[in-house]
Design an enzyme around this catalytic site. Structure first.
Site, PDB file in Angstrom:
ATOM      1  N   GLU A 103       0.839  -1.204   0.000  1.00  0.00           N
ATOM      2  CA  GLU A 103       0.000   0.000   0.000  1.00  0.00           C
ATOM      3  C   GLU A 103       0.871   1.250   0.000  1.00  0.00           C
ATOM      4  O   GLU A 103       1.972   1.238   0.556  1.00  0.00           O
ATOM      5  CB  GLU A 103      -0.866   0.013   1.270  1.00  0.00           C
ATOM      6  CG  GLU A 103      -2.230  -0.622   1.118  1.00  0.00           C
ATOM      7  CD  GLU A 103      -3.262   0.304   0.475  1.00  0.00           C
ATOM      8  OE1 GLU A 103      -2.871   1.284  -0.195  1.00  0.00           O
ATOM      9  OE2 GLU A 103      -4.467   0.039   0.662  1.00  0.00           O
ATOM     10  N   ASP A 104       0.364   2.317  -0.585  1.00  0.00           N
ATOM     11  CA  ASP A 104       1.067   3.596  -0.486  1.00  0.00           C
ATOM     12  C   ASP A 104       0.900   4.177   0.911  1.00  0.00           C
ATOM     13  O   ASP A 104       1.838   4.679   1.512  1.00  0.00           O
ATOM     14  CB  ASP A 104       0.581   4.589  -1.557  1.00  0.00           C
ATOM     15  CG  ASP A 104      -0.928   4.758  -1.603  1.00  0.00           C
ATOM     16  OD1 ASP A 104      -1.655   4.035  -0.893  1.00  0.00           O
ATOM     17  OD2 ASP A 104      -1.395   5.621  -2.373  1.00  0.00           O
ATOM     18  N   ASP A 107      -4.488   4.850   6.010  1.00  0.00           N
ATOM     19  CA  ASP A 107      -5.089   6.032   6.621  1.00  0.00           C
ATOM     20  C   ASP A 107      -6.140   5.550   7.640  1.00  0.00           C
ATOM     21  O   ASP A 107      -5.805   5.286   8.785  1.00  0.00           O
ATOM     22  CB  ASP A 107      -5.686   6.855   5.468  1.00  0.00           C
ATOM     23  CG  ASP A 107      -6.273   8.185   5.882  1.00  0.00           C
ATOM     24  OD1 ASP A 107      -5.809   8.746   6.881  1.00  0.00           O
ATOM     25  OD2 ASP A 107      -7.187   8.676   5.197  1.00  0.00           O
ATOM     26  N   PHE A 156      -2.607  15.556   4.862  1.00  0.00           N
ATOM     27  CA  PHE A 156      -2.709  15.091   3.483  1.00  0.00           C
ATOM     28  C   PHE A 156      -1.351  15.175   2.775  1.00  0.00           C
ATOM     29  O   PHE A 156      -0.674  16.198   2.792  1.00  0.00           O
ATOM     30  CB  PHE A 156      -3.769  15.882   2.709  1.00  0.00           C
ATOM     31  CG  PHE A 156      -4.075  15.257   1.383  1.00  0.00           C
ATOM     32  CD1 PHE A 156      -4.855  14.113   1.285  1.00  0.00           C
ATOM     33  CD2 PHE A 156      -3.550  15.798   0.207  1.00  0.00           C
ATOM     34  CE1 PHE A 156      -5.117  13.512   0.066  1.00  0.00           C
ATOM     35  CE2 PHE A 156      -3.806  15.202  -1.029  1.00  0.00           C
ATOM     36  CZ  PHE A 156      -4.591  14.065  -1.095  1.00  0.00           C
ATOM     37  N   ARG A 169       1.377  12.301  -8.880  1.00  0.00           N
ATOM     38  CA  ARG A 169       1.976  10.993  -8.610  1.00  0.00           C
ATOM     39  C   ARG A 169       3.433  10.936  -9.059  1.00  0.00           C
ATOM     40  O   ARG A 169       4.206  10.124  -8.553  1.00  0.00           O
ATOM     41  CB  ARG A 169       1.204   9.893  -9.345  1.00  0.00           C
ATOM     42  CG  ARG A 169      -0.235   9.713  -8.880  1.00  0.00           C
ATOM     43  CD  ARG A 169      -0.759   8.373  -9.360  1.00  0.00           C
ATOM     44  NE  ARG A 169      -2.207   8.283  -9.335  1.00  0.00           N
ATOM     45  CZ  ARG A 169      -2.919   7.933  -8.271  1.00  0.00           C
ATOM     46  NH1 ARG A 169      -2.310   7.680  -7.133  1.00  0.00           N
ATOM     47  NH2 ARG A 169      -4.226   7.862  -8.329  1.00  0.00           N
TER      48      ARG A 169
HETATM   49  P1  IMP Z   1      -7.796   4.065   3.854  1.00  0.00           P
HETATM   50  O1  IMP Z   1      -8.709   3.035   3.248  1.00  0.00           O
HETATM   51  O2  IMP Z   1      -8.568   5.133   4.595  1.00  0.00           O
HETATM   52  O3  IMP Z   1      -6.712   3.474   4.739  1.00  0.00           O
HETATM   53  O4  IMP Z   1      -7.103   4.857   2.687  1.00  0.00           O
HETATM   54  C1  IMP Z   1      -6.334   4.237   1.787  1.00  0.00           C
HETATM   55  C2  IMP Z   1      -6.221   5.000   0.494  1.00  0.00           C
HETATM   56  O5  IMP Z   1      -6.609   6.380   0.599  1.00  0.00           O
HETATM   57  C3  IMP Z   1      -4.792   5.021   0.067  1.00  0.00           C
HETATM   58  O6  IMP Z   1      -4.454   3.883  -0.673  1.00  0.00           O
HETATM   59  C4  IMP Z   1      -4.693   6.314  -0.740  1.00  0.00           C
HETATM   60  O7  IMP Z   1      -5.022   6.082  -2.086  1.00  0.00           O
HETATM   61  C5  IMP Z   1      -5.734   7.230  -0.116  1.00  0.00           C
HETATM   62  N1  IMP Z   1      -5.101   8.215   0.824  1.00  0.00           N
HETATM   63  C6  IMP Z   1      -5.151   8.214   2.170  1.00  0.00           C
HETATM   64  N2  IMP Z   1      -4.468   9.243   2.711  1.00  0.00           N
HETATM   65  C7  IMP Z   1      -3.957   9.929   1.658  1.00  0.00           C
HETATM   66  C8  IMP Z   1      -3.106  11.104   1.554  1.00  0.00           C
HETATM   67  O8  IMP Z   1      -2.674  11.726   2.543  1.00  0.00           O
HETATM   68  N3  IMP Z   1      -2.786  11.482   0.282  1.00  0.00           N
HETATM   69  C9  IMP Z   1      -3.228  10.825  -0.844  1.00  0.00           C
HETATM   70  N4  IMP Z   1      -3.996   9.739  -0.783  1.00  0.00           N
HETATM   71  C10 IMP Z   1      -4.363   9.291   0.447  1.00  0.00           C
HETATM   72 MG    MG Z   2      -5.462   7.892  -4.102  1.00  0.00          MG
END
Ligand code: IMP
Ligand code: MG
Length: 182
Positions: A103-104, A107, A156, A169
């Protein structure tokens, strides 16, 4: 490094590429050690993780390692929609194998926990989660990443694969939303 502007928002330099590469190597070495004698399959979560996955996978020393891709989408602009959509599914047989989700960013953990649950029914030997960035204060699920390059506050982030509505990106370094933009 200078500030960058996307969608009318200002972002400041946060983590340099050299620093990222250092942590990628550290995590790759951990994975190499933990997967010795196995044939792990890396599962890159598109789109955001493609840059990290490319660097991480090439640093992993394992001749049996494979990589494949899955696509989820949960973000609109700078905030999560709370809803995760699967756009590209997994077709490989993962039964009895160690799967390393790449994963990148973790969150809220919604994407990762949904993915882990859906992989579980395919009987993998183990499921590990590797993430470039982890926002522990945003977590609303009970998942815990196994490999983390950077723990960061709930702000963010942009660049090195991470986007704002598809943009930014291709920035080599990581940027954070400026306080004066919030
Ligand atoms: P989660 O499901 O809330 O954990 O979010 C996961 C996805 O949300 C990541 O794979 C990102 O694509 C996007 N995301 C969450 N935080 C950020 C951020 O700070 N910048 C850009 N994308 C984010
Ligand atoms: Mg994204």
């Amino acid at each position: 490094m200078e500030k960058v502007t996307f969608k009318g928002l200002s972002f400041e330099p946060y983590i340099k590429n050299e620093e990222i590469q250092k942590e990628v190597k550290r995590v790759a070495a951990e994975i190499t050690k933990d997967c010795e004698g196995e044939s792990p399959i890396f599962l890159c979560v598109l789109n955001g993780a493609f840059v990290f996955a490319a660097d991480l996978f090439r640093e992993v020393d394992n001749r049996e390692a494979e990589i494949t891709f899955i696509r989820y989408k949960s973000y609109q602009g700078t905030s999560t929609t709370g809803e995760v959509k699967e756009i590209l599914g997994l077709h490989e047989d993962i039964e009895g194998r160690t799967v390393i989700i790449v994963e990148d960013i973790v969150d809220t953990g919604t994407t990762a926990s949904q993915l882990i649950a859906s992989l579980g029914v395919r009987k993998p030997k183990a499921i590990k989660l590797a993430t470039l960035l982890f926002k522990p204060d945003s977590l609303s699920t009970d998942i815990k990443p196994d490999y983390v390059c950077f723990n960061i506050p709930s702000k963010f982030i942009l660049g090195y694969g991470l986007d704002i509505d598809g943009l930014a990106r291709n920035l080599k370094d990581i940027y954070v939303l400026s306080n004066d933009s919030e």
